[in-house]
Motif scaffolding. Sequence first.
Motif: not given
Length: 121
Positions: A74-75, A82-89
């Motif tokens: 997460x960034x 701007x929050x980016x949350x990465x759940x791979x898919x």
Amino acid sequence: MAFEQMTVDQMTKVIYDAIEDKLGKDTVIINVGAVSSLCDYFIITTASSQRQVKAIADSVEEEMTKNGMEPRGKEGYDTKNWILIDYVDVMVHVFDEDNRGFYNLEKLWRDAPYIDVEGLK
């Protein structure tokens, strides 16, 4: 629902509902996987303040944790623009209004089809 049993569509629906619960605006689901191997879906939403950006991101994380899923990364939590949350898919983008317009991910990924949340299984 355990992690092993959760499909990408189910993940997307949980995330979408968590966003809606915190009143995200103009939420879209883009099938990035149709044009790239980056991931299956981008979910993009807008918040009206930095406080709401954080609240939406926290809601997504909380609901996914309840379902046995933790983000790979997460960034953006420090700036809350701007929050980016990465759940791979599935990658979740929570923008404030100015940054959503500036980065315009919808235009960048214009060749990717949009997904209707009602069509998710």
